[in-house]
Enzyme design. Structure first.
Site, PDB file in Angstrom:
ATOM      1  N   ASP A   1      -4.913   3.423  -1.854  1.00  0.00           N
ATOM      2  CA  ASP A   1      -6.011   3.701  -0.922  1.00  0.00           C
ATOM      3  C   ASP A   1      -6.615   5.068  -1.188  1.00  0.00           C
ATOM      4  O   ASP A   1      -5.974   6.096  -0.970  1.00  0.00           O
ATOM      5  CB  ASP A   1      -5.491   3.631   0.516  1.00  0.00           C
ATOM      6  CG  ASP A   1      -5.179   2.214   0.948  1.00  0.00           C
ATOM      7  OD1 ASP A   1      -6.084   1.365   0.865  1.00  0.00           O
ATOM      8  OD2 ASP A   1      -4.021   1.953   1.347  1.00  0.00           O
TER       9      ASP A   1
ATOM     10  N   HIS B   1      -8.375   0.654  -3.746  1.00  0.00           N
ATOM     11  CA  HIS B   1      -9.276   0.357  -2.622  1.00  0.00           C
ATOM     12  C   HIS B   1     -10.001   1.650  -2.293  1.00  0.00           C
ATOM     13  O   HIS B   1      -9.413   2.572  -1.730  1.00  0.00           O
ATOM     14  CB  HIS B   1      -8.425  -0.140  -1.440  1.00  0.00           C
ATOM     15  CG  HIS B   1      -9.193  -0.371  -0.176  1.00  0.00           C
ATOM     16  ND1 HIS B   1      -8.569  -0.494   1.053  1.00  0.00           N
ATOM     17  CD2 HIS B   1     -10.523  -0.517   0.057  1.00  0.00           C
ATOM     18  CE1 HIS B   1      -9.494  -0.695   1.985  1.00  0.00           C
ATOM     19  NE2 HIS B   1     -10.677  -0.702   1.411  1.00  0.00           N
TER      20      HIS B   1
ATOM     21  N   ASP C   1      -6.319  -6.818   4.329  1.00  0.00           N
ATOM     22  CA  ASP C   1      -5.704  -5.481   4.330  1.00  0.00           C
ATOM     23  C   ASP C   1      -5.781  -4.906   5.739  1.00  0.00           C
ATOM     24  O   ASP C   1      -6.877  -4.748   6.284  1.00  0.00           O
ATOM     25  CB  ASP C   1      -6.484  -4.600   3.338  1.00  0.00           C
ATOM     26  CG  ASP C   1      -5.958  -3.175   3.239  1.00  0.00           C
ATOM     27  OD1 ASP C   1      -4.888  -2.877   3.803  1.00  0.00           O
ATOM     28  OD2 ASP C   1      -6.640  -2.356   2.573  1.00  0.00           O
TER      29      ASP C   1
ATOM     30  N   MET D   1     -11.310  -6.634   5.458  1.00  0.00           N
ATOM     31  CA  MET D   1     -10.469  -5.698   6.204  1.00  0.00           C
ATOM     32  C   MET D   1     -10.084  -6.334   7.539  1.00  0.00           C
ATOM     33  O   MET D   1     -10.937  -6.834   8.275  1.00  0.00           O
ATOM     34  CB  MET D   1     -11.209  -4.377   6.454  1.00  0.00           C
ATOM     35  CG  MET D   1     -11.413  -3.524   5.211  1.00  0.00           C
ATOM     36  SD  MET D   1      -9.895  -3.096   4.343  1.00  0.00           S
ATOM     37  CE  MET D   1      -9.008  -2.147   5.584  1.00  0.00           C
TER      38      MET D   1
ATOM     39  N   HIS E   1      -1.203  -1.299  -4.262  1.00  0.00           N
ATOM     40  CA  HIS E   1      -2.494  -1.045  -3.601  1.00  0.00           C
ATOM     41  C   HIS E   1      -2.614   0.460  -3.360  1.00  0.00           C
ATOM     42  O   HIS E   1      -1.771   1.069  -2.701  1.00  0.00           O
ATOM     43  CB  HIS E   1      -2.538  -1.821  -2.290  1.00  0.00           C
ATOM     44  CG  HIS E   1      -3.828  -1.738  -1.542  1.00  0.00           C
ATOM     45  ND1 HIS E   1      -4.917  -2.531  -1.836  1.00  0.00           N
ATOM     46  CD2 HIS E   1      -4.203  -0.967  -0.502  1.00  0.00           C
ATOM     47  CE1 HIS E   1      -5.904  -2.259  -0.995  1.00  0.00           C
ATOM     48  NE2 HIS E   1      -5.500  -1.291  -0.169  1.00  0.00           N
TER      49      HIS E   1
ATOM     50  N   SER F   1       0.843  -1.190   0.000  1.00  0.00           N
ATOM     51  CA  SER F   1       0.000   0.000   0.000  1.00  0.00           C
ATOM     52  C   SER F   1       0.882   1.245   0.000  1.00  0.00           C
ATOM     53  O   SER F   1       1.728   1.407   0.890  1.00  0.00           O
ATOM     54  CB  SER F   1      -0.889   0.007   1.239  1.00  0.00           C
ATOM     55  OG  SER F   1      -1.410   1.314   1.423  1.00  0.00           O
TER      56      SER F   1
ATOM     57  N   MET G   1      -9.414   7.647  -0.034  1.00  0.00           N
ATOM     58  CA  MET G   1     -10.285   7.959   1.116  1.00  0.00           C
ATOM     59  C   MET G   1     -10.864   9.347   0.933  1.00  0.00           C
ATOM     60  O   MET G   1     -10.160  10.270   0.519  1.00  0.00           O
ATOM     61  CB  MET G   1      -9.469   7.932   2.409  1.00  0.00           C
ATOM     62  CG  MET G   1      -8.704   6.651   2.651  1.00  0.00           C
ATOM     63  SD  MET G   1      -7.916   6.692   4.266  1.00  0.00           S
ATOM     64  CE  MET G   1      -6.854   5.237   4.158  1.00  0.00           C
TER      65      MET G   1
ATOM     66  N   MET H   1     -12.279   3.769  -0.308  1.00  0.00           N
ATOM     67  CA  MET H   1     -12.961   3.954   0.982  1.00  0.00           C
ATOM     68  C   MET H   1     -13.725   5.266   0.874  1.00  0.00           C
ATOM     69  O   MET H   1     -13.346   6.292   1.436  1.00  0.00           O
ATOM     70  CB  MET H   1     -11.922   3.971   2.110  1.00  0.00           C
ATOM     71  CG  MET H   1     -11.354   2.587   2.409  1.00  0.00           C
ATOM     72  SD  MET H   1      -9.773   2.644   3.260  1.00  0.00           S
ATOM     73  CE  MET H   1      -8.671   2.818   1.852  1.00  0.00           C
TER      74      MET H   1
HETATM   75  C1  DX5 Z   1      -6.208   1.150   5.740  1.00  0.00           C
HETATM   76  C2  DX5 Z   1      -5.793   0.910   4.319  1.00  0.00           C
HETATM   77  C3  DX5 Z   1      -4.650  -0.012   4.205  1.00  0.00           C
HETATM   78  C4  DX5 Z   1      -3.392   0.496   4.866  1.00  0.00           C
HETATM   79  C5  DX5 Z   1      -2.644  -0.687   5.372  1.00  0.00           C
HETATM   80  O1  DX5 Z   1      -7.453   1.708   5.791  1.00  0.00           O
HETATM   81  O2  DX5 Z   1      -6.851   0.361   3.567  1.00  0.00           O
HETATM   82  O3  DX5 Z   1      -4.403  -0.364   2.860  1.00  0.00           O
HETATM   83  O4  DX5 Z   1      -2.562   1.232   4.032  1.00  0.00           O
HETATM   84  O5  DX5 Z   1      -1.562  -0.254   6.115  1.00  0.00           O
HETATM   85  P1  DX5 Z   1      -0.809  -1.209   7.138  1.00  0.00           P
HETATM   86  O6  DX5 Z   1      -0.271  -2.356   6.342  1.00  0.00           O
HETATM   87  O7  DX5 Z   1       0.242  -0.346   7.717  1.00  0.00           O
HETATM   88  O8  DX5 Z   1      -1.832  -1.659   8.148  1.00  0.00           O
HETATM   89 ZN    ZN Z   2      -6.381  -0.542   1.596  1.00  0.00          ZN
END
Ligand code: DX5
Ligand code: ZN
Length: 223
Positions: free
Chosen positions: A34, A65, A174, A136, A32, A9, A36, A67
């Site tokens: 993210d 991903h 994840d 998750m 990956h 990520s 948000m 969110m």
């Molecule tokens: C959290 C994200 C993850 C995050 C994981 O909401 O969706 O992808 O980056 O980070 P680590 O591996 O540090 O938990």
């Molecule tokens: Zn993620």
């Protein structure tokens, strides 16, 4: 359930030097990303223009991903941008079947994510519409959180359902995935592993990816 993948990520990467940060994970299977929106989760990252640029420069396929609220409205554009895989949260989707079909018809793999408290059972009939199920293993929103062991029974039940379906569905986990936790997730049946801090927090991220993959492969149940 297909081969085991490590998708770092970039949430834990240096956002000012993303191209250089991508070059540090050459051993990874996908990147990956993210997204948000500060509504679905209490954090804000990047949106479509930045993701499009990452897509243009990345040698590895992108695994987005999302969110975000209203993925029905916003997710298809990520598929149109050429991303290999686009994952929406079922808690935010109004019409997940239509959305998964929209993603696939735009050439992306369709992924559906479940927060830690969202059960998998109500959604098992949707498996044929999906290429990936994301369970998750932390509450979404931030990197660097502790892996939630309470999600392991759900991973096991999801893996059994995927196996029983005979579908080529990937089972992604994840959150909190590291050398300390990846074997538990793999043993439970996950086969795609997202790791942010465990990869980008390592001195050699490419080597961290290789090490995580070998731990996961060794712990994976026999097919
Ligand atoms: C959290 C994200 C993850 C995050 C994981 O909401 O969706 O992808 O980056 O980070 P680590 O591996 O540090 O938990
Ligand atoms: Zn993620």
């Amino acid at each position: 359930m297909g081969k085991c993948c490590i998708n770092p990520s970039i949430l834990s990467a240096d956002f000012v030097n993303l191209e250089a940060e991508l070059a540090r994970i050459g051993t990874a299977d996908a990147v990956h990303v993210d997204v948000m929106d500060n509504h679905f989760v209490p954090n804000l990252t990047i949106g479509l223009p930045v993701v499009q640029r990452i897509q243009e420069v990345s040698r590895l396929p992108l695994d987005a991903h999302l969110m975000i609220e209203d993925p029905d409205r916003w997710a298809p554009a990520y598929a149109e941008a050429g991303l290999a895989s686009v994952t929406f949260h079922v808690e935010a989707a109004t019409a997940p079947v239509k959305l998964a079909r929209d993603l696939r018809s735009n050439g992306a793999k369709a992924g559906m994510a479940l927060r830690p408290a969202t059960p998998v059972e109500p959604y098992l009939d949707l498996l044929p519409e999906l290429d990936m199920l994301l369970i998750m293993t932390v509450e979404p929103g931030f990197g660097g959180q502790k892996f939630l062991d309470i999600t392991l029974p759900k991973i096991r039940r999801a893996a059994a359902a995927v196996r029983g379906s005979g579908l080529p569905l990937a089972l992604q986990v994840d959150g909190g995935i590291s050398a300390e936790t990846i074997e538990r997730a793999a043993e439970a049946g996950a086969n795609v592993f997202v790791a942010g801090s465990a990869v980008y927090g390592a001195e050699d991220p490419a080597e961290a990816v290789t090490k995580l993959r070998s731990l996961a492969e060794t712990a994976a149940p026999a097919p």
